[in-house]
Design a protein around this motif. Sequence first.
Motif, PDB file in Angstrom:
ATOM      1  N   ALA A 138       0.839  -1.204   0.000  1.00 38.86           N
ATOM      2  CA  ALA A 138       0.000   0.000   0.000  1.00 38.86           C
ATOM      3  C   ALA A 138       0.873   1.254   0.000  1.00 38.86           C
ATOM      4  CB  ALA A 138      -0.921  -0.003   1.220  1.00 38.86           C
ATOM      5  N   LYS A 193       1.077   4.043  -2.887  1.00 42.84           N
ATOM      6  CA  LYS A 193       0.837   5.468  -2.613  1.00 42.84           C
ATOM      7  C   LYS A 193       1.996   6.310  -3.121  1.00 42.84           C
ATOM      8  CE  LYS A 193      -2.103   4.934   1.407  1.00 42.84           C
ATOM      9  NZ  LYS A 193      -2.015   4.713   2.856  1.00 42.84           N
ATOM     10  N   VAL A 226      -5.137   4.450  -2.551  1.00 39.81           N
ATOM     11  CA  VAL A 226      -5.163   3.126  -1.942  1.00 39.81           C
ATOM     12  C   VAL A 226      -6.183   3.103  -0.822  1.00 39.81           C
ATOM     13  CG1 VAL A 226      -3.815   1.369  -0.746  1.00 39.81           C
ATOM     14  CG2 VAL A 226      -2.708   2.812  -2.461  1.00 39.81           C
ATOM     15  N   TYR A 259      -7.406   0.497   2.177  1.00 39.38           N
ATOM     16  CA  TYR A 259      -7.228  -0.780   2.870  1.00 39.38           C
ATOM     17  C   TYR A 259      -8.445  -1.039   3.742  1.00 39.38           C
ATOM     18  CZ  TYR A 259      -5.457  -4.152   6.267  1.00 39.38           C
ATOM     19  OH  TYR A 259      -5.305  -5.256   7.067  1.00 39.38           O
ATOM     20  N   ILE A 290      -7.624  -2.799  -1.200  1.00 42.04           N
ATOM     21  CA  ILE A 290      -7.075  -3.960  -0.500  1.00 42.04           C
ATOM     22  C   ILE A 290      -8.120  -4.507   0.465  1.00 42.04           C
ATOM     23  CG2 ILE A 290      -5.259  -4.722   1.080  1.00 42.04           C
ATOM     24  CD1 ILE A 290      -3.472  -2.580  -0.117  1.00 42.04           C
TER      25      ILE A 290
END
Length: 463
Positions: free
Chosen positions: A123, A127, A133, A135, A205
């Motif tokens: 991640a 970035k 991103v 998560y 993610i």
Amino acid sequence: MGWQNWFSSRKKDLDAIDQDHGDLVPRLSLGRNRDRHDEKLPRFQGTAGDQIRSTGKRTALDRVRFHLRNAFTPSQPVLSHKMFAGRTEVLRTLIRSVEDQRLHVVLYGDRGIGKTSLLHILAQLAKDARYIVRYSSCGEETDFSEMMRAIAKDIPLLYHSDYAPTSSEIESGRSLADLLPPGTLTVPQISDLFAKISNTRILVILDEFDRAHSPAFRRSIAELIKNLSDRSSRLQLVIAGVAANLTELIEHIPSIRRNILGYQVPNMSNSEIEELIHNGEKICGLSFDREAIAFISAVAYGSPYIASLLGQYAGLAAVDRDANMVEKRDVSEAINHSVDEIRHRVSSLSLFQTARAKADGHGTNLGLLARLALHYAGRLLPQQADEVIRKPGEGMAFMQKMETEYGLLEPLPNDPAGAYHFREEGVPVYLWIELAQSHFAGEKSNAKLLDALLDKYVVTQNA
Ligand SMILES: Nc1ncnc2c1ncn2[C@@H]1O[C@H](COP(=O)(O)OP(=O)(O)O)[C@@H](O)[C@H]1O
Ligand SMILES: [Mg+2]
């Protein structure tokens, strides 16, 4: 070199470490209750702000003990580059799949193998490359519509192909979520929206996917992957979860197989485990001697979780005997502590059944089978069991016995090779660490026996 000498020679390093983790001397003493007879009670050594509490009597040992908590974090994923060991090949593969092949990624493997740590570093790298991103960790309650709405909220309207960069909607800070209807969302609605993303790339993610039990949710994700791929959307998913194989984690895999990279997170190599320990050394100020490192690597057998747990306990054991060098005996001590800790994570039923199996003489075989399970994300093939029990053709019968008589194993559902796995997730780590304890920390002859078994295993592995 005595502690004091060593400490003065390392003072500069340690001060630098302290700087990293905050001021040593709390500036305020508000709220301290001086009337309490605190001397009798154990105290927290640090403050909630991660500073060492000043007691006036703090020693060099206290400092090392304090920093050991940050040096090895067995119960938490690694979040920083400084602590992250190895995995360059894994990351290279993941990046290539995302960037060059535009695939979605499904990472699977046992708990403790390092999935979440990997995802955090991935991640950060994404970035750095200006990806957006998001998560999220899945749970039983995870709901498709809610999750998609939250993702859409993270994407500024600026990146929707229908909106010109000068339009007023963009200036008012709106996001893609503002284009969604209220209520339950369907996969086609979401796919339509995400197909319109332009001028950026999004990495979503989804960690702990195995914990999302709703079949509807899982099916929606599979369909979404299919749709996003068909429409070359600039949003890609990275999914991770505990599973012995890909199909166990993602249902409906046939329809999306060519759109994903299915990747089993491998065990760490010994040099990666060594790097993990060296990273810890830098943070706590202790050194691990060659033998201690070799011992930790042998027991960890590629598991960063076990290495991290042993690193922390071995460090504490060294500090307890006033030493600045961690030795083999500290690792033995660490194994004893780890067994106690890991035992608490196993259900009383499994503890009872493993005790019965051991009493019936299956302890070593079960321990070695557990080790194998740790190496193969829990999946145990009959041929591998043959090797463990050292009786060709009888491995399957042994696993069946462990299933029917002790309830410790069970067949993996729909496994083409008829593989088994341990019924309870925490059992393999427990069985293996306990075997390691009895052999490594026991008599020399026992240690030799296990070394021989392990060597034999390594040889067949490479063949
Ligand atoms: N690359 C790594 N370097 C250092 N420590 C690691 C690494 N990967 C995992 N760990 C350690 O191993 C343990 C388990 O990692 P985690 O990422 O939580 O695994 P999973 O998500 O697969 O259960 C944690 O204590 C973490 O600190
Ligand atoms: Mg995890």
